[in-house]
Design a protein around this motif. Structure first.
Motif, short mmCIF file in Angstrom:
data_model
loop_
_atom_site.label_atom_id
_atom_site.label_comp_id
_atom_site.label_asym_id
_atom_site.label_seq_id
_atom_site.Cartn_x
_atom_site.Cartn_y
_atom_site.Cartn_z
N ALA A 169 0.83 -1.21 0.00
CA ALA A 169 0.00 0.00 0.00
C ALA A 169 0.86 1.26 0.00
O ALA A 169 0.52 2.26 -0.65
N GLN A 170 2.01 1.21 0.71
CA GLN A 170 2.91 2.36 0.72
C GLN A 170 3.50 2.57 -0.68
O GLN A 170 3.64 3.72 -1.15
N ALA A 171 3.84 1.46 -1.36
CA ALA A 171 4.36 1.59 -2.73
C ALA A 171 3.31 2.18 -3.66
O ALA A 171 3.60 3.04 -4.51
N GLN A 172 2.06 1.72 -3.52
CA GLN A 172 0.99 2.29 -4.34
C GLN A 172 0.80 3.78 -4.05
O GLN A 172 0.54 4.58 -4.96
N LEU A 173 0.93 4.14 -2.77
CA LEU A 173 0.81 5.55 -2.42
C LEU A 173 1.95 6.36 -3.03
O LEU A 173 1.72 7.47 -3.56
N ASP A 174 3.17 5.83 -3.00
CA ASP A 174 4.29 6.54 -3.61
C ASP A 174 4.08 6.71 -5.11
O ASP A 174 4.36 7.77 -5.69
N THR A 175 3.58 5.66 -5.78
CA THR A 175 3.31 5.75 -7.21
C THR A 175 2.24 6.79 -7.50
O THR A 175 2.36 7.58 -8.46
N ALA A 176 1.19 6.79 -6.66
CA ALA A 176 0.11 7.75 -6.88
C ALA A 176 0.61 9.17 -6.67
O ALA A 176 0.23 10.10 -7.41
N GLU A 177 1.46 9.37 -5.66
CA GLU A 177 1.99 10.70 -5.42
C GLU A 177 2.91 11.14 -6.57
O GLU A 177 2.91 12.30 -6.99
N ALA A 178 3.71 10.18 -7.13
CA ALA A 178 4.57 10.51 -8.28
C ALA A 178 3.74 10.88 -9.51
O ALA A 178 4.03 11.86 -10.22
N ASP A 179 2.66 10.11 -9.73
CA ASP A 179 1.78 10.44 -10.86
C ASP A 179 1.12 11.79 -10.66
O ASP A 179 0.94 12.56 -11.61
N PHE A 180 0.75 12.05 -9.39
CA PHE A 180 0.11 13.34 -9.12
C PHE A 180 1.08 14.49 -9.35
O PHE A 180 0.72 15.51 -9.95
N ARG A 181 2.33 14.32 -8.91
CA ARG A 181 3.31 15.38 -9.13
C ARG A 181 3.60 15.54 -10.62
O ARG A 181 3.74 16.67 -11.13
N ARG A 231 -7.55 18.33 -20.68
CA ARG A 231 -7.08 16.96 -20.49
C ARG A 231 -6.07 16.88 -19.36
O ARG A 231 -6.09 15.95 -18.54
N LEU A 232 -5.16 17.87 -19.28
CA LEU A 232 -4.18 17.87 -18.19
C LEU A 232 -4.83 18.09 -16.82
O LEU A 232 -4.43 17.46 -15.81
N GLN A 233 -5.82 18.94 -16.76
CA GLN A 233 -6.53 19.15 -15.48
C GLN A 233 -7.25 17.87 -15.05
O GLN A 233 -7.28 17.54 -13.86
N THR A 234 -7.82 17.18 -16.07
CA THR A 234 -8.48 15.91 -15.74
C THR A 234 -7.47 14.88 -15.22
O THR A 234 -7.73 14.13 -14.27
N ALA A 235 -6.27 14.88 -15.87
CA ALA A 235 -5.24 13.95 -15.41
C ALA A 235 -4.80 14.27 -14.00
O ALA A 235 -4.53 13.37 -13.17
N VAL A 236 -4.69 15.60 -13.66
CA VAL A 236 -4.32 15.98 -12.29
C VAL A 236 -5.39 15.53 -11.30
O VAL A 236 -5.10 15.01 -10.21
N SER A 237 -6.66 15.72 -11.65
CA SER A 237 -7.75 15.30 -10.75
C SER A 237 -7.74 13.78 -10.55
O SER A 237 -7.95 13.28 -9.43
N ARG A 238 -7.51 13.03 -11.66
CA ARG A 238 -7.46 11.58 -11.55
C ARG A 238 -6.30 11.15 -10.66
O ARG A 238 -6.42 10.26 -9.82
N ALA A 239 -5.13 11.78 -10.85
CA ALA A 239 -3.96 11.43 -10.03
C ALA A 239 -4.19 11.78 -8.57
O ALA A 239 -3.78 11.04 -7.66
N GLU A 240 -4.88 12.90 -8.33
CA GLU A 240 -5.18 13.28 -6.94
C GLU A 240 -6.13 12.28 -6.29
O GLU A 240 -5.99 11.90 -5.13
N GLY A 241 -7.12 11.83 -7.05
CA GLY A 241 -8.04 10.82 -6.52
C GLY A 241 -7.35 9.51 -6.24
O GLY A 241 -7.61 8.85 -5.22
#
Length: 408
Positions: free
Chosen positions: A138-150, A177-187
């Motif tokens: 779960a920590q690895a998934q969180l790190d990946t999600a945070e990297a995608d969000f950044r 499209r980029l704003q949608t990608a940011v929202s998806r990464a944040e979610g």
């Protein structure tokens, strides 16, 4: 009988001697069977009055009882729960010591419950071990999600800066499209955080709670297993114990037997006197008893305690009003007796039936000066009358074997 003989000696005999030698009346001539009631009327009347008075005084101040016994306590052998007997460790009339096992109930169901609880504990411990890997994942998934969000945030900011310098190079569709990608990464990052928090909460709260519950179930099952073995609480003898493996024992309907403690009832007798003796029965009063278990022996006792309440007056609340006329017996006064010489109680088993006589003595009051003069003289006479009951008790002790072995 003794009172009547004594009364006749000082009433009828002097009257007869006066008639015979004072008036010259001879037996068989002037005094016959038909006129004796008239000739000796004064002696007979005085004898009846004196005999009744003596009997009343003697039995009031020196009460006797035929209900003396060495009461003892018994312990019912019961289990805490009902069940089928698996093992029996003692036999009937066998002496047991405190802590010795008597019998054991079948514990198949409890052992299965305990084994299930142990497996649940092992399962929870294994889940806690696996939880470390789940947290790492779960920590690895969180790190990946945070990297995608950044990454999505950086792309959006870069495109927005380009659009501010030259509106023609960046289209509105690309910015959306980029704003949608940011929202998806944040979610996805929020979901990863929630998943990590859930796994940690399960590790710190849920699984320990499940383990504690399993341990409680295990402790309960082990307690039931421990209670399935019935132990003797005191030293004693097991009686009326015919339990066999396979029998059903129920703590309410079917006890296993009776345990008679070794120490109960030793050296203490219970006597029942008539209610009229309440005013004369006092602690410290001398009592003599004789028992069928030890004939031809007079055992001196002393009143240790007198029960305040009379058992005939007790009642238990129910669905009907209490009517005192339904009481068949008036009840008796219960006195507890202690031996003056404990060695005299040897070979008298608890529960022995005895008879006894209590003696009133006011010697201490007279020595202290509380009773003086004519009252002290009368008190000495009344106290001395106890010799009549003492003679009767010794006659009973002598005749008891003859009555029990011959006439019964």
């Amino acid at each position: 009988m003794l009172e009547l003989i004594f009364s006749a000696l000082i009433t009828i005999v002097p009257d007869y001697l006066y008639r015979r030698y004072g008036q010259g009346k001879r037996w068989g001539q002037e005094i016959t069977l038909f006129n004796i009631w008239y000739e000796l009327r004064w002696g007979l009347t005085a004898c009846a009055i004196l005999a009744v008075t003596l009997i009343t005084v003697i039995f009031y101040f020196h009460p006797s009882t035929r209900n003396v016994t060495a009461a003892f306590r018994t312990i019912t052998i019961l289990s805490d729960r009902g069940g089928r007997v698996a093992e029996v460790y003692v036999t009937n009339n066998e002496p047991v010591t405190a802590g010795q096992a008597i019998f054991r109930l079948d514990t198949t169901r409890q052992e299965a419950a305990a084994e299930t609880a142990r497996r649940q504990i092992e399962e929870v411990d294994a889940a806690l071990g696996v939880m470390v890997a789940d947290i790492a994942a779960a920590q690895a998934q969180l790190d990946t999600a945070e990297a995608d969000f950044r990454q999505a945030t950086d792309d959006l900011e870069r495109r927005q800066s380009l659009a501010e310098r030259n509106n023609a190079t960046v289209s509105e569709q690309e910015l959306e499209r980029l704003q949608t990608a940011v929202s998806r990464a944040e979610g996805q990052r929020a979901a990863a955080i929630a998943a990590l928090d859930g796994i940690k909460l399960r590790q710190s709260t849920l699984l320990p709670a499940q383990r504690d519950s399993a341990r409680a179930v295990l402790a309960e099952a082990e307690a039931e297993i421990d209670k399935s073995t019935v132990f003797a609480e005191v030293d004693g003898t097991v009686t009326q114990f015919l339990l066999k493996p396979g029998d059903i024992v129920n703590p309410i309907l079917r006890p296993a037997g009776i345990l008679v403690p070794d120490v109960t009832g030793q050296g203490r007798f219970v006597a029942a006197f008539g209610q009229i003796s309440v005013s004369v029965l006092k602690p410290g009063m001398l009592v003599e008893i004789t028992c069928a278990a030890k004939p031809l022996k007079i055992i001196p006792m002393v009143v240790d305690e007198v029960q305040d309440a009379i058992a005939a007056g007790q009642f238990r609340p129910g669905d009907a009003l209490l009517d005192l006329q339904d009481r068949a017996r008036p009840g008796s006064v219960t006195a507890f007796l202690a031996p003056i010489f404990p060695a005299h109680l040897d070979h008298i088993p608890p529960g022995s039936a005895c008879v006894g006589v209590a003696y009133t003595s006011r010697a201490q009051e007279m020595e202290a000066g509380e009773i003086t003069g004519f009252s002290a003289f009368v008190a000495r006479i009344v106290d001395g009358m106890g010799i009549a009951n003492a003679i009767v008790l010794r006659a009973q002790a002598i005749l008891l074997p003859v009555k029990a072995l011959v006439f019964n």
